[in-house]
Design an enzyme around this catalytic site. Structure first.
Site: not given
Length: 542
Positions: A293, A327
């Protein structure tokens, strides 16, 4: 083995504590913050259950008070990497064959320890080393991590229960094997829950792990490692090897026994790791699983039917909680011209009320960015805006690193939908807004979809259901986690499995069964009860 089929309890999300004035959890946490602030510890590597000290050391500091040293930690090098591989393979022989219920009990215990006696420890360590306010620490280093462990062991059970069809006369079985070799877990600074999940998700499935935490978050990672030991995790199952990426990464990635990578971090680093694996593909015993990720350029898209107060709150929380160092943080917004004047006023007035400072002062919503490199990188984007003709800063844009790495919440408005700060990941408290004509809703949706290489999170704000539906269709591939009338942060384990595609990663959805399936290699077994005794088939008869 017992002659019984056990069943793990149904998981439930951990309740978030309020830390109200005078509450027991607030008193306990305040005491732990004071204790940790007044001591300086030494953090060794932990390999095969043994503490290792090397000739290379680093410092754990408070980002909001960067002269305050919390700990000295030791860095791993090539020698320690090889030691960790050997320890992992020794542990693999017994761990990979340990019954799933036995493995589950360890992580259920870890969750219970974190629910109680370890909660203040992990929260305080996260607040001090990563500059998180109490709420951000609570939802991260306590609640989400507890959820990861409680839900993941149940997902493990459900995976093992999946079995194929067996016709009369045979029995078909499916078993899930741990991967041969070791998993390399590389974890970021911004979430202690990710630091706890990336090494343990593969371990739950019977794998052994080399864990490299971010150098700027070794302090909280070390306490996680001590929690694993307290929960009864056998030596060598997870090996703690902090160090620079240059010193650790190449030696791990080229090792023939590398079986997988569990990564959260920058897109550039992940792509470099993937490239290295490709270059070494013929050397591995088994093709490594690559789960990552990475970055995000997450959006909030508003329709003119949006509630302005709701939109304002989502922008402030989505962009500025934990200083935008998520994020999933909202870093670009598309606002219709008709509601922009009202929203602009509310947004500026709201940001003016944000208190900024030390995490130990619970009145502060906003704290420091993680380190000097982040401070300088974020500041360079703000300087770029100041020098540009097609963008302006409407609030914020100031910074001060004399005591801590503080950058004020900053809102940029641009007339250029491809302006640098609306396209590039900044990973800090900078929100860029593009104001569009109301009659260009569909056109701007396509612009939103095509602007960024990332596809992690995004949100649509609208009361008009047709607008919601249209946005959902047009932005189908723009976000792996999509929100309707909510900020694009705060995914909850078991509720919103997390991950994105495009340049945002492999979208293997942490907090779901999908992720755990990446850490096993299935074997099917067919048992025939009455095998044939003649090779000839009926079609062969004349």
């Amino acid at each position: 083995m017992p002659n019984a089929k056990f069943s793990l309890p149904e998981p439930a999300n951990e309740p978030i504590k309020d830390y109200r004035l005078g509450s027991p959890e607030r008193i306990e946490l305040k005491a732990m913050l004071a204790k940790m602030s007044n001591e300086q510890i030494e953090i060794p590597l932990i390999i095969g259950g043994k503490e290792i000290r090397t000739g290379s050391a680093g410092k754990c500091v408070m980002p909001h008070d960067h002269k305050h040293v919390l700990a000295t930690f030791y860095n791993a090098g090539p020698k320690e990497v090889e030691m960790a591989v050997e320890a992992s393979q020794k542990a693999w022989k017994t761990w990979s064959n340990l019954h799933c219920w036995e493995r589950a009990s360890i992580f259920k215990k870890a969750a219970s320890l974190l629910t109680g006696p370890w909660r203040a420890v992990l929260n305080a360590a996260t607040m001090l080393n990563q500059s998180k306010n109490v709420f951000q620490a609570e939802i991260d280093s306590a609640c989400e991590l507890i959820d990861f462990w409680n839900f993941n062991v149940k997902y493990m059970e459900q995976i093992y229960e999946q079995q194929p069809f067996s016709p009369d006369g045979q029995w078909n079985r499916l078993e899930q094997r741990a991967l041969e070799g070791f998993i390399f877990a590389v974890t970021p600074f911004n979430f202690t829950s990710i630091a706890g999940n990336l090494p343990t998700a593969p371990a739950i499935m019977g794998n052994t792990v080399l864990w490299k935490p971010a150098s700027s978050a070794v302090f909280s990672a070390y306490y996680l490692m001590k929690l694993f030991e307290d929960a009864g995790l056998p030596a060598g199952v997870i090996n703690f090897i902090p160090g620079s990426g240059r010193a650790v990464g190449p030696n791990v990635l080229s090792h023939p026994k590398l079986a997988g990578i569990h990564f959260t971090g920058s897109t550039a680093v992940f792509q470099s790791m993937w490239k290295t694996i490709g270059e070494n593909i013929a050397a591995y015993k088994t093709y490594p699983r690559i789960v990552g990720e990475t970055g995000g350029k997450d959006f909030i898209f508003a329709h003119n039917s949006a509630d302005v107060d709701e939109l304002n709150t989502a922008l402030v929380r989505g962009a500025f909680e934990f200083q935008g160092q998520k994020c999933s943080a909202a870093s670009r917004a598309y606002i219709p011209k008709s509601i922009w004047p009202e929203l602009k006023t509310k947004l500026i007035d709201t940001i003016k009320t944000i208190a900024i400072g030390d995490v130990k002062d619970f009145r502060n919503f906003f704290n420091a960015v993680i380190d000097r490199a982040a401070f300088e990188s974020i500041s360079s984007y703000i300087d770029y805006v100041r020098e540009s003709d097609d963008a302006e800063i409407i609030i914020g844009g100031t910074s001060d690193d004399s005591v801590g790495y503080f950058i004020d919440p900053t809102v940029v408005v641009t007339s250029n939908p491809h302006f640098k700060t609306i396209e590039e990941e900044i990973f800090g408290p900078v929100l860029t807004i593009f104001v569009y004509d109301d009659d260009k809703f569909e056109e701007t949706l396509h612009l939103c979809d095509e602007t960024s290489p990332y596809a992690l999170t995004g949100a649509i704000f609208a009361k008009d259901r047709q607008a919601v539906s249209q946005a959902s269709r047009t932005l189908l591939h723009s976000a792996g986690n999509f929100y309707i009338n909510d900020k694009p942060t705060g995914a909850v384990v078991g509720q919103q499995p997390f991950g994105g595609s495009r340049a945002s990663g492999t979208n293997d959805k942490a907090g779901s069964m999908i992720n755990l399936l990446r850490w096993v290699s299935p074997r099917t077994t067919k048992e025939t009860f009455v095998p044939p005794k003649d090779y000839r088939y009926p079609f062969m008869e004349e």
